[in-house]
Structure formats: structure tokens, C-alpha cells
Design a protein around this motif. Sequence first.
Motif, short mmCIF file in Angstrom:
data_model
loop_
_atom_site.label_atom_id
_atom_site.label_comp_id
_atom_site.label_asym_id
_atom_site.label_seq_id
_atom_site.Cartn_x
_atom_site.Cartn_y
_atom_site.Cartn_z
N GLY A 94 0.80 -1.22 0.00
CA GLY A 94 0.00 0.00 0.00
C GLY A 94 0.83 1.27 0.00
N GLY A 95 2.15 1.11 0.10
CA GLY A 95 3.04 2.26 0.05
C GLY A 95 3.40 2.63 -1.38
N PHE A 96 4.40 3.50 -1.50
CA PHE A 96 4.75 4.00 -2.84
C PHE A 96 6.25 4.18 -2.99
CE2 PHE A 96 4.41 7.86 -0.32
CZ PHE A 96 5.45 8.65 -0.78
N VAL A 97 6.68 4.13 -4.24
CA VAL A 97 8.04 4.48 -4.64
C VAL A 97 7.92 5.49 -5.77
CG1 VAL A 97 10.19 3.67 -5.67
CG2 VAL A 97 8.99 2.24 -4.01
N ILE A 98 8.65 6.60 -5.66
CA ILE A 98 8.72 7.58 -6.74
C ILE A 98 10.17 7.66 -7.19
CG2 ILE A 98 8.57 10.04 -7.29
CD1 ILE A 98 6.00 10.16 -5.73
N ALA A 99 10.43 7.30 -8.43
CA ALA A 99 11.78 7.26 -8.98
C ALA A 99 11.92 8.30 -10.08
CB ALA A 99 12.08 5.87 -9.52
N ASP A 100 12.73 9.33 -9.81
CA ASP A 100 13.01 10.34 -10.82
C ASP A 100 14.29 9.96 -11.57
OD1 ASP A 100 12.46 12.67 -12.22
OD2 ASP A 100 13.53 13.97 -10.82
N GLU A 101 14.48 10.55 -12.76
CA GLU A 101 15.62 10.23 -13.62
C GLU A 101 15.69 8.71 -13.86
OE1 GLU A 101 16.95 12.63 -14.98
OE2 GLU A 101 16.78 14.35 -13.63
N ALA A 102 14.52 8.12 -14.05
CA ALA A 102 14.43 6.66 -14.14
C ALA A 102 15.02 6.10 -15.43
CB ALA A 102 12.97 6.22 -14.00
N GLN A 103 15.33 6.97 -16.40
CA GLN A 103 16.00 6.48 -17.60
C GLN A 103 17.38 5.90 -17.28
OE1 GLN A 103 15.29 9.68 -17.07
NE2 GLN A 103 17.12 10.94 -17.33
N PHE A 104 17.95 6.29 -16.12
CA PHE A 104 19.28 5.81 -15.74
C PHE A 104 19.24 4.48 -14.99
CE2 PHE A 104 20.32 10.58 -15.58
CZ PHE A 104 20.70 10.58 -16.92
N LEU A 105 18.06 3.95 -14.71
CA LEU A 105 17.97 2.62 -14.12
C LEU A 105 18.45 1.58 -15.12
CD1 LEU A 105 14.43 2.80 -12.47
CD2 LEU A 105 16.64 3.16 -11.34
N THR A 106 18.97 0.47 -14.62
CA THR A 106 19.30 -0.63 -15.52
C THR A 106 18.02 -1.40 -15.84
OG1 THR A 106 19.68 -2.26 -13.78
CG2 THR A 106 21.54 -0.83 -14.38
N PRO A 107 18.00 -2.14 -16.94
CA PRO A 107 16.83 -2.98 -17.21
C PRO A 107 16.51 -3.93 -16.07
CG PRO A 107 18.16 -2.77 -19.19
CD PRO A 107 18.95 -2.12 -18.09
N ASP A 108 17.53 -4.49 -15.42
CA ASP A 108 17.28 -5.38 -14.28
C ASP A 108 16.59 -4.63 -13.14
OD1 ASP A 108 18.34 -7.59 -15.50
OD2 ASP A 108 20.28 -7.48 -14.50
N GLN A 109 16.99 -3.39 -12.90
CA GLN A 109 16.35 -2.62 -11.82
C GLN A 109 14.91 -2.29 -12.15
OE1 GLN A 109 19.33 0.50 -11.63
NE2 GLN A 109 20.13 -0.29 -9.69
N VAL A 110 14.61 -2.05 -13.41
CA VAL A 110 13.21 -1.85 -13.81
C VAL A 110 12.41 -3.12 -13.53
CG1 VAL A 110 11.66 -1.42 -15.76
CG2 VAL A 110 13.77 -0.09 -15.53
N GLU A 111 12.98 -4.28 -13.84
CA GLU A 111 12.29 -5.54 -13.57
C GLU A 111 12.09 -5.74 -12.07
OE1 GLU A 111 14.04 -8.85 -15.55
OE2 GLU A 111 14.15 -7.81 -17.48
N GLN A 112 13.05 -5.30 -11.27
CA GLN A 112 12.91 -5.40 -9.82
C GLN A 112 11.75 -4.53 -9.32
OE1 GLN A 112 16.85 -4.26 -8.62
NE2 GLN A 112 17.77 -6.13 -9.44
N LEU A 113 11.60 -3.34 -9.88
CA LEU A 113 10.48 -2.47 -9.50
C LEU A 113 9.15 -3.06 -9.94
CD1 LEU A 113 11.92 1.09 -10.21
CD2 LEU A 113 11.64 -0.04 -7.99
#
Length: 216
Positions: A94-113
Motif C-alpha cells: 500500500g506504500g509507494f516508490v517515486i523514482a526520478d531520472e528513471a532512464q538511468f535505471l538498468t533494465p534489471d532494476q526496472v524488472e525489480q520495481l
Amino acid sequence: MTVASVLAPREPALAPVFGTLTLFTGRMGSGKSTLALQNAFNRTQAGRPGILLTSQDRAGEGIMSSRLGVTADAIEVDPSMDLAELVTARVPAGGFVIADEAQFLTPDQVEQLAWAADELGVDIDCYAIITDFLSHLFPGAQRLIELSDVIVPLQVEVTCWCGRPGRQNARIVDGEVARAGAQVAVGDTTETAAVAYRVLCRRHWRNGEPGPAHEI
């Protein structure tokens, strides 16, 4: 090794809690960071627990900043960070994550989110530009396009110096539109920045015409 093989889903609540992975995207200057900070403020005011993530913000490490002057402390993400473990430890269902500059995430990190949204019931909002200064997709942005439940294009008008719609995030080096260099180079839209960026229409980007020098 997949995320699922490392972390087991939490026990389901009595009532199902679903998380959503949302991508907010626009050109430079379209207000992504401003909206991220506003949404973070609104959710915190409503009593929802959450965390802010950023990477290579122009204001410095561990800061989420808007060009309008609003800032907030955030967790600095580097390519080695396991975001599934981070969200599991820090954000309840029920909580939240806000990720700015998310273009710099790795593809693996996107999958983790995406895993965190599905298995932990956490809303994940990512704010990103899509293409680099050569008009190629950032790997993290590409994976966000592929996996996001919702993609929200921001409606703030961003125009080229000629008045046409801005299409390309051009990098300006010594007054010229850059055609080579590392995909990631932190800079700003001001002429005094060591690395300057300017939004151009497709024609003026292609022709290498950055327009008149001025403070943006």
C-alpha cells in the motif's frame, strides 16, 4: 539469477493489494521532476509510507530537484543496487516508490520495481525521458515502456527555438550539437553548465542548428 529466485513474495493480506508500475515521460523541461515532487508531497500528506529514488540529478547526489527550485532528499540509485531488496525492506504494502531520472535505471532494476509492484502491492511511479542526445532509447526507459502498466505523457509544452514542437534532447558542446560521446553526461539546460542540453525540433537537431545562445 532472477528476482523471484532470491526473494519470496510476502504473505497475501486478507484483502488483495495491487501495485501499479507507471511511467511518466516527456522531453526535458516538461515538468517531470516537479510532478514527482508534488505527487510525493501529496502521498506523504495523505499518510502513505514511501521512498524517493533518484540518479545523477543535476543538483547532486541524493537530491531530487525541480528547475522551479523545489527539492527533496532521495535515495541515490547506482547500477549495483538491488531495488527489490530495498523496497522489501523499506516500503509496506500500500506504500509507494517515486523514482526520478528513471532512464538511468538498468533494465534489471526496472524488472525489480515491476516485481515489487506485483508481489509487494507497492505503487511504483517512474519519471523519465525516453531518448538520449543521439535520439536512441535509454535501456532503462526501453524496459519501462515494455513493462509499465500505464504510460503517461506529460502535457507541458516544450518547443524548439524556432517554435516547432521539441522532439530531441540535444547535447550542446562548445556551441555545437554533439554527435558523439557517452550516453550519460549529467548537465542542465543553462548555457553556463559544463554540459548543456537543449530541446530541438527534429529538423534543427538533424541539421545541427542549436539556435541563438541564451539562458534557457
